[in-house]
Design a protein around this motif. Structure first.
Motif, PDB file in Angstrom:
ATOM      1  N   GLU A   1       1.007  -1.322  -0.022  1.00 27.09           N
ATOM      2  CA  GLU A   1      -0.040  -0.128   0.183  1.00 27.09           C
ATOM      3  C   GLU A   1       0.828   1.262   0.145  1.00 27.09           C
ATOM      4  O   GLU A   1       1.988   1.251   0.411  1.00 27.09           O
ATOM      5  CB  GLU A   1      -0.942   0.037   1.251  1.00 27.09           C
TER       6      GLU A   1
ATOM      7  N   PRO B   1       2.801   4.517   1.038  1.00 28.43           N
ATOM      8  CA  PRO B   1       3.322   4.715   2.464  1.00 28.43           C
ATOM      9  C   PRO B   1       2.642   6.066   3.092  1.00 28.43           C
ATOM     10  O   PRO B   1       2.032   6.952   2.616  1.00 28.43           O
ATOM     11  CB  PRO B   1       4.746   5.034   2.213  1.00 28.43           C
ATOM     12  N   THR B   2       2.306   5.816   4.527  1.00 26.46           N
ATOM     13  CA  THR B   2       1.563   6.697   5.032  1.00 26.46           C
ATOM     14  C   THR B   2       2.451   7.998   5.355  1.00 26.46           C
ATOM     15  O   THR B   2       3.599   8.010   5.349  1.00 26.46           O
ATOM     16  CB  THR B   2       1.226   6.259   6.575  1.00 26.46           C
ATOM     17  N   ALA B   3       1.778   9.007   5.730  1.00 31.30           N
ATOM     18  CA  ALA B   3       2.639  10.319   6.138  1.00 31.30           C
ATOM     19  C   ALA B   3       3.728   9.899   7.303  1.00 31.30           C
ATOM     20  O   ALA B   3       4.905  10.526   7.365  1.00 31.30           O
ATOM     21  CB  ALA B   3       1.773  11.601   6.460  1.00 31.30           C
TER      22      ALA B   3
ATOM     23  N   ARG C   1       3.081   3.484  -4.905  1.00 32.84           N
ATOM     24  CA  ARG C   1       3.577   2.605  -3.660  1.00 32.84           C
ATOM     25  C   ARG C   1       4.839   2.341  -3.856  1.00 32.84           C
ATOM     26  O   ARG C   1       5.565   1.247  -3.225  1.00 32.84           O
ATOM     27  CB  ARG C   1       2.566   1.367  -4.129  1.00 32.84           C
TER      28      ARG C   1
ATOM     29  N   ALA D   1       4.844  -1.205   7.267  1.00 28.84           N
ATOM     30  CA  ALA D   1       4.753  -1.369   5.799  1.00 28.84           C
ATOM     31  C   ALA D   1       5.054  -2.743   5.415  1.00 28.84           C
ATOM     32  O   ALA D   1       5.913  -3.534   5.776  1.00 28.84           O
ATOM     33  CB  ALA D   1       5.554  -0.406   5.246  1.00 28.84           C
TER      34      ALA D   1
END
Length: 318
Positions: free
Chosen positions: A235, A237-239, A255, A286
């Motif tokens: 997915e 990456p988040t902040a 991604r 992750a």
């Protein structure tokens, strides 16, 4: 070991222009040497001075230890040249063209010897065909056969794959490697830098008549090359993940994360920066799908060397 070709202070002037500017170079027996440079850099002029097509230069040029001015008959016999431009006699067959070419050097090959060479370059079926009916790729192969008719010690290939398709280019690369395997020294100029990257043992970069750099291909790529690693996640990456990477300049596209880095001498492949990237991603939860590494191409290194030369010249002029 004596150099096959040796240049000492080679300079060729056309009025105020120095087409070749104080070049010194050794080309060793059995190597493939790639001479790279933009249009007008001096590559063809340098080859012309070595092969006897250009005279009136300053400095010294030797082939197999013999001066090309004092011993021009002998040295010309030692070199073969495949020029950029296709040239052949359209009034004769392929076999006749090769017979005449050999005769220019006092060589009298047998029919079997000519057929063997034609067979090596996939031209035997066209031996009795008029050269005007050959395809462009066949004419290019015929040019190489012509240059080999007198069995030269060193073969100069000036843009040998210019204007040919990818399939024929790969085929010609195979011929070049086979020639080197039998002991022929090869000097190659090319605009296809992947060609030099695949074939060359050493690389010389020339610009505005000056030889900027000569080095082993791998040493050049190790010094100037930039390495990178691309990590694909399940997915995006988040902040929080991106923030955790801190000062490491990671490029994010969907991604995929890309990290550019420099590998230090003696460092294991990947280095501390890559280890940090992977550990950070795993620690942040992750899911890593794949990891792929790579390095700069010879083309990017070539551009960097030319850019440095341009910067140095502009500073010197100011």
């Amino acid at each position: 070991m004596e150099a096959v070709v040796e240049l000492k202070g080679l300079t060729k002037r056309y009025g105020e222009l120095r087409a070749v500017d104080d070049v010194s170079l050794r080309i060793e027996p059995g190597e493939i040497f790639a001479l790279l440079g933009p249009n007008g850099a001096g590559k063809t002029t340098m080859i012309g001075c070595i092969t006897g097509l250009i005279t009136g230069f300053e400095g010294q040029v030797k082939v197999a230890g013999l001066d090309v001015v004092d011993h021009y008959r002998v040295t010309r016999r030692m070199v073969g040249l495949v020029p950029q431009e296709l040239n052949w006699d359209a009034f004769f067959s392929v076999r006749q063209v090769l017979e005449f070419q050999a005769g220019y050097f006092g060589v009298k090959p047998t029919r079997a010897e000519i057929d063997e060479l034609l067979d090596q370059f996939s031209l035997l079926e066209k031996a009795d065909a008029n050269t005007r009916w050959l395809s462009g790729g066949m004419k290019r192969r015929l040019m190489i056969c012509k240059a080999l008719m007198h069995d030269p010690v060193v073969l100069f290939l000036d843009e040998p794959t210019a204007g040919v398709d990818v399939e024929l280019r790969d085929e010609l690369w195979g011929y070049v490697e086979a020639l080197r395997a039998r002991g022929t020294t090869i000097v190659l100029t090319t605009h296809y830098l992947e060609e030099a990257e695949k074939l060359a043992d050493r690389v010389g970069i020339i610009n505005r008549g000056r030889l900027l750099r000569v080095d082993d291909r791998e040493a050049l790529m190790e010094e100037f090359g930039r390495r990178h690693v691309e990590v694909k996640l399940r997915e995006a990456p988040t902040a929080g993940v991106i923030e955790a990477l801190g000062q490491h300049a990671v490029e994010v596209e969907g991604r995929t994360l890309r990290l550019n880095y420099t590998r230090n001498a003696g460092e294991e492949e990947g280095g501390e920066e890559v280890d940090y990237l992977l550990k950070t991603l795993v620690g942040a939860g992750a899911t890593i799908l794949s990891v792929e590494g790579g390095r700069s191409s010879l083309e990017s290194i070539f551009r960097e060397v030319l850019h440095e030369d341009a910067d140095a010249s502009s500073k010197g002029a100011s």
